[in-house]
Design a protein around this motif. Structure first.
Motif, short mmCIF file in Angstrom:
data_model
loop_
_atom_site.label_atom_id
_atom_site.label_comp_id
_atom_site.label_asym_id
_atom_site.label_seq_id
_atom_site.Cartn_x
_atom_site.Cartn_y
_atom_site.Cartn_z
N LEU A 1 -39.16 -34.78 -33.96
CA LEU A 1 -39.34 -35.19 -32.72
C LEU A 1 -40.45 -34.94 -31.98
O LEU A 1 -41.00 -33.84 -32.45
CB LEU A 1 -37.68 -34.52 -31.96
N SER A 2 -40.69 -35.79 -31.11
CA SER A 2 -42.22 -35.13 -30.42
C SER A 2 -41.52 -35.58 -28.43
O SER A 2 -40.85 -36.06 -28.40
CB SER A 2 -43.11 -36.28 -30.77
N CYS A 3 -42.47 -34.00 -28.01
CA CYS A 3 -41.65 -34.59 -26.42
C CYS A 3 -43.86 -34.70 -26.24
O CYS A 3 -44.30 -33.36 -25.83
CB CYS A 3 -41.17 -33.70 -25.50
N VAL A 4 -43.89 -35.72 -25.45
CA VAL A 4 -45.17 -35.02 -24.30
C VAL A 4 -45.48 -34.77 -22.56
O VAL A 4 -44.28 -35.92 -22.31
CB VAL A 4 -46.19 -36.76 -25.01
N ALA A 5 -45.13 -33.95 -22.31
CA ALA A 5 -45.28 -33.56 -21.28
C ALA A 5 -47.00 -34.41 -20.35
O ALA A 5 -47.66 -34.24 -21.19
CB ALA A 5 -45.23 -32.22 -20.27
N SER A 6 -47.12 -35.21 -19.35
CA SER A 6 -47.80 -35.17 -18.32
C SER A 6 -47.74 -35.04 -16.91
O SER A 6 -46.26 -35.03 -16.11
CB SER A 6 -47.96 -37.11 -18.85
N GLY A 7 -48.38 -35.26 -16.22
CA GLY A 7 -48.80 -34.41 -14.75
C GLY A 7 -49.69 -32.96 -15.01
O GLY A 7 -50.15 -33.01 -15.41
N SER A 8 -49.42 -32.42 -13.36
CA SER A 8 -49.43 -31.73 -13.02
C SER A 8 -49.11 -29.53 -13.55
O SER A 8 -47.53 -29.99 -12.72
CB SER A 8 -49.67 -31.41 -11.52
N ILE A 9 -49.14 -29.70 -14.85
CA ILE A 9 -48.38 -28.44 -15.19
C ILE A 9 -49.44 -27.17 -15.14
O ILE A 9 -50.21 -26.85 -15.85
CB ILE A 9 -48.21 -29.43 -16.16
N PHE A 10 -48.17 -26.38 -15.24
CA PHE A 10 -49.39 -25.10 -14.90
C PHE A 10 -49.04 -24.32 -16.91
O PHE A 10 -48.08 -24.52 -16.97
CB PHE A 10 -47.51 -23.73 -13.90
N ALA A 11 -49.64 -23.72 -16.93
CA ALA A 11 -50.09 -23.63 -18.35
C ALA A 11 -49.15 -22.61 -18.75
O ALA A 11 -48.65 -23.10 -19.81
CB ALA A 11 -51.33 -22.74 -17.91
N ILE A 12 -48.74 -21.40 -17.83
CA ILE A 12 -47.75 -20.67 -18.64
C ILE A 12 -46.25 -21.35 -18.37
O ILE A 12 -45.22 -21.15 -16.71
CB ILE A 12 -47.67 -19.74 -17.76
N ASN A 13 -45.73 -21.51 -18.94
CA ASN A 13 -44.41 -22.73 -19.04
C ASN A 13 -43.83 -22.01 -20.16
O ASN A 13 -43.94 -21.43 -21.09
CB ASN A 13 -44.46 -23.85 -19.13
N VAL A 14 -42.56 -22.98 -20.02
CA VAL A 14 -41.70 -22.67 -21.42
C VAL A 14 -40.76 -24.31 -21.93
O VAL A 14 -40.63 -25.23 -20.64
CB VAL A 14 -40.04 -21.93 -21.16
N MET A 15 -40.91 -24.58 -22.84
CA MET A 15 -40.67 -25.83 -22.69
C MET A 15 -39.86 -26.06 -24.36
O MET A 15 -39.70 -25.27 -25.23
CB MET A 15 -41.76 -26.88 -24.07
N GLY A 16 -38.27 -27.20 -24.21
CA GLY A 16 -37.51 -26.37 -25.24
C GLY A 16 -36.71 -27.70 -25.02
O GLY A 16 -36.94 -28.83 -24.95
N TRP A 17 -35.67 -27.70 -26.25
CA TRP A 17 -35.35 -28.91 -27.17
C TRP A 17 -33.67 -28.46 -26.66
O TRP A 17 -32.79 -27.68 -26.99
CB TRP A 17 -35.36 -29.48 -28.52
N TYR A 18 -32.77 -29.69 -25.81
CA TYR A 18 -32.09 -29.54 -26.07
C TYR A 18 -31.02 -30.75 -26.39
O TYR A 18 -31.66 -31.77 -26.78
CB TYR A 18 -31.33 -29.53 -23.75
N ARG A 19 -29.53 -30.17 -26.68
CA ARG A 19 -28.45 -31.83 -26.98
C ARG A 19 -27.73 -31.59 -26.40
O ARG A 19 -26.52 -30.58 -25.82
CB ARG A 19 -28.45 -31.40 -28.19
N GLN A 20 -26.83 -32.89 -25.97
CA GLN A 20 -25.40 -33.30 -25.89
C GLN A 20 -24.55 -34.47 -26.73
O GLN A 20 -25.47 -35.32 -26.96
CB GLN A 20 -25.81 -33.57 -24.21
N ALA A 21 -23.73 -33.77 -27.28
CA ALA A 21 -22.84 -35.08 -28.43
C ALA A 21 -21.84 -35.07 -27.24
O ALA A 21 -21.09 -34.98 -26.20
CB ALA A 21 -22.36 -33.85 -28.99
#
Length: 119
Positions: free
Chosen positions: A20-40
Motif C-alpha cells: 500500500l502507498s499513501c501520498v500526502a499533499s498540502g501544507s504538512i509540518f515536517a515533524i509528524n506521524v503517518m500510519g495505517w489503520y484498518r476497519q473490517a
C-alpha cells in the motif's frame, strides 16, 4: 488543506503480498506521524502500524513480522508492505497523518483502500 491518497489495495490469496502507498499533499509540518489503520466489517478501526518522521515504528501484534511500514519524507509518502497475508487481514485500510504545531493538533485521514484476502 492536507489530502491523503491511498493506493495498492486489491484481492490476493492467502499467503500473498500487497504494498500500500499513501501520498500526502498540502501544507504538512515536517515533524509528524503517518500510519495505517484498518476497519473490517462490523469491527472498530484499529491501528496496523505507524512511523514517525524520525523513523520510529509501531506495529499491532497481529501484523508483527509480516507487515513493514516505511516512509519517504521527501515525497510525503508512507508505504505498508504486507506479506503472508491472511483472510483476517481483510479490511479497508486507511492512511492517517497527525502532527502538533503551536499547541494545535492536526489529524487527517485518507479515503481508504480495500484489501481482500481469499482463503
Amino acid at each position: 488543506q492536507v489530502q491523503l491518497v491511498e493506493s495498492g489495495g486489491g484481492l490476493v490469496q492467502a499467503g500473498g503480498s500487497l504494498r500500500l502507498s499513501c501520498v500526502a499533499s498540502g501544507s504538512i509540518f515536517a515533524i509528524n506521524v503517518m500510519g495505517w489503520y484498518r476497519q473490517a466489517p462490523g469491527k472498530q478501526r484499529e491501528l496496523v502500524a505507524s512511523i514517525s518522521s524520525g523513523g520510529k515504528t509501531n506495529y499491532a501484534d497481529t501484523v508483527k513480522g509480516r507487515f513493514t511500514i516505511s516512509r519517504d519524507s521527501a515525497k510525503n509518502t508512507v508505504y505498508l508492505q504486507m506479506n503472508s497475508l491472511k483472510p483476517e487481514d481483510t479490511a479497508v485500510y486507511y492512511c492517517r497523518l497527525t502532527y502538533t504545531r503551536f499547541l494545535a493538533e492536526y489529524d487527517y485521514w485518507g479515503q481508504g483502500t480495500q484489501v481482500t484476502v481469499s482463503s
